[in-house]
Design a protein around this motif. Structure first.
Motif, PDB file in Angstrom:
ATOM      1  N   ILE A  23       0.861  -1.170   0.000  1.00 57.63           N
ATOM      2  CA  ILE A  23       0.000   0.000   0.000  1.00 57.63           C
ATOM      3  C   ILE A  23       0.898   1.220   0.000  1.00 57.63           C
ATOM      4  CG2 ILE A  23      -0.213  -0.043   2.527  1.00 57.63           C
ATOM      5  CD1 ILE A  23      -3.011   1.150   2.203  1.00 57.63           C
ATOM      6  N   VAL A  24       0.592   2.180  -0.851  1.00 53.60           N
ATOM      7  CA  VAL A  24       1.462   3.342  -1.037  1.00 53.60           C
ATOM      8  C   VAL A  24       0.626   4.612  -0.883  1.00 53.60           C
ATOM      9  CG1 VAL A  24       3.126   4.484  -2.536  1.00 53.60           C
ATOM     10  CG2 VAL A  24       2.831   2.002  -2.670  1.00 53.60           C
ATOM     11  N   GLY A  25       1.033   5.480   0.034  1.00 54.92           N
ATOM     12  CA  GLY A  25       0.367   6.757   0.230  1.00 54.92           C
ATOM     13  C   GLY A  25       1.251   7.893  -0.252  1.00 54.92           C
ATOM     14  N   TYR A  26       0.646   8.839  -1.008  1.00 55.50           N
ATOM     15  CA  TYR A  26       1.402   9.959  -1.567  1.00 55.50           C
ATOM     16  C   TYR A  26       0.934  11.269  -0.947  1.00 55.50           C
ATOM     17  CZ  TYR A  26       2.614   6.643  -5.282  1.00 55.50           C
ATOM     18  OH  TYR A  26       3.064   5.550  -5.985  1.00 55.50           O
ATOM     19  N   GLY A  27       1.893  12.183  -0.772  1.00 57.56           N
ATOM     20  CA  GLY A  27       1.586  13.529  -0.308  1.00 57.56           C
ATOM     21  C   GLY A  27       2.439  14.548  -1.015  1.00 57.56           C
ATOM     22  N   VAL A  28       2.003  15.808  -0.972  1.00 50.09           N
ATOM     23  CA  VAL A  28       2.714  16.902  -1.632  1.00 50.09           C
ATOM     24  C   VAL A  28       3.127  17.928  -0.582  1.00 50.09           C
ATOM     25  CG1 VAL A  28       2.550  18.748  -3.343  1.00 50.09           C
ATOM     26  CG2 VAL A  28       1.466  16.542  -3.786  1.00 50.09           C
TER      27      VAL A  28
END
Length: 258
Positions: free
Chosen positions: A234-239
């Motif tokens: 599971i991969v979570g992305y943020g900026v």
């Protein structure tokens, strides 16, 4: 000798032969005992151990946060001879050097997971030296907090404190705050993705085509999926949103989520 109830008293008083202990019986009892021990160990690893490890990790993180606040020395202002601009100004993030393997360099705070959520972050992603010590590991050779590119990290979703246990509960816009000895780096959550363990392109400088300017700093958080399995990731992305220096005090992004 006969009795009133019938039968021979000598026969009735004769000792019954002892039941012999069989090898199969002993083996069965040993297997049952071993099964109970295994079940207790699994319960410890998956539930009770997580609670204890997690509580200890959070307490150690708070101690480190207080230590950084006490040791912080604000940098001397630059003598430019020009008046400081009025109103809020964008503060350029301080780029920290990449940590050595297992070296603690930051804390991660996610208000969505509660005000007490705080886990130490360390260099490397090995289980023995980083992940199994309740740390969130930093993938070597990826960006550092606030630096353009991909700040990629990993942590357990189950066992050893399970820092990323609730990663699937993040909402778009949730704050992911990286606290260091120089200040706080705020990222905003964007999206989740599920990939196979071989799909390492999630660690690229630009892991997804997001509608943001070129050179934007990202954060990528990886863990195992589904729960208690190694089948996927599971991969979570943020900026990246902003940097708040230590002397400015905790950022508004740390406010509790209601």
């Amino acid at each position: 000798m006969a009795t009133a109830g019938g039968g021979d008293l000598r026969t009735r008083n004769r000792r019954r032969p002892r039941r012999r202990t069989s090898v199969i019986g002993v083996l069965g009892e040993l297997l049952i005992t071993a099964g109970v021990i295994v079940l207790l160990y699994v319960a410890w690893q998956l539930w009770l151990g997580d609670v204890i490890y997690g509580a200890q990790a959070k307490a150690e993180s708070e101690e480190l946060s207080q230590q950084w606040a006490q040791e912080y020395e604000p940098p001397a202002p630059a003598a430019t001879g020009e008046p400081e601009p009025a109103g809020p100004a964008t503060v350029e993030p301080v780029i920290l050097p990449e940590p050595a393997d297992a070296e603690v360099f930051a804390l991660m705070r996610i208000p969505r997971f509660g005000s007490d959520y705080a886990f130490q972050m360390a260099g490397g992603v090995s289980r023995a030296r980083t992940l199994d010590k309740t740390y969130i590991g930093h993938y070597p050779d990826t960006s550092m907090p606030g630096e353009p590119g991909n700040f990629a990290v990993a942590a357990h979703r189950t066992t050893f404190g399970a820092p990323f246990n609730r990663i699937a509960e993040l909402h778009v816009g949730d704050a992911i705050v990286i606290e260091t000895r120089v200040g706080w780096y705020t990222y905003r959550f964007r999206t989740l993705e599920y990939v196979t363990p071989k799909e390492t392109d999630v660690l690229l400088p630009v892991p997804q085509a997001m509608d943001v300017p070129a050179g934007t700093p990202y954060i990528t958080m990886t863990s195992c999926s589904p729960m208690y399995s190694l089948a996927e990731r599971i991969v979570g992305y943020g900026v990246f949103e902003s940097f708040t220096p230590m002397d400015a005090g905790p950022p508004a992004s740390l406010q509790a989520v209601t």
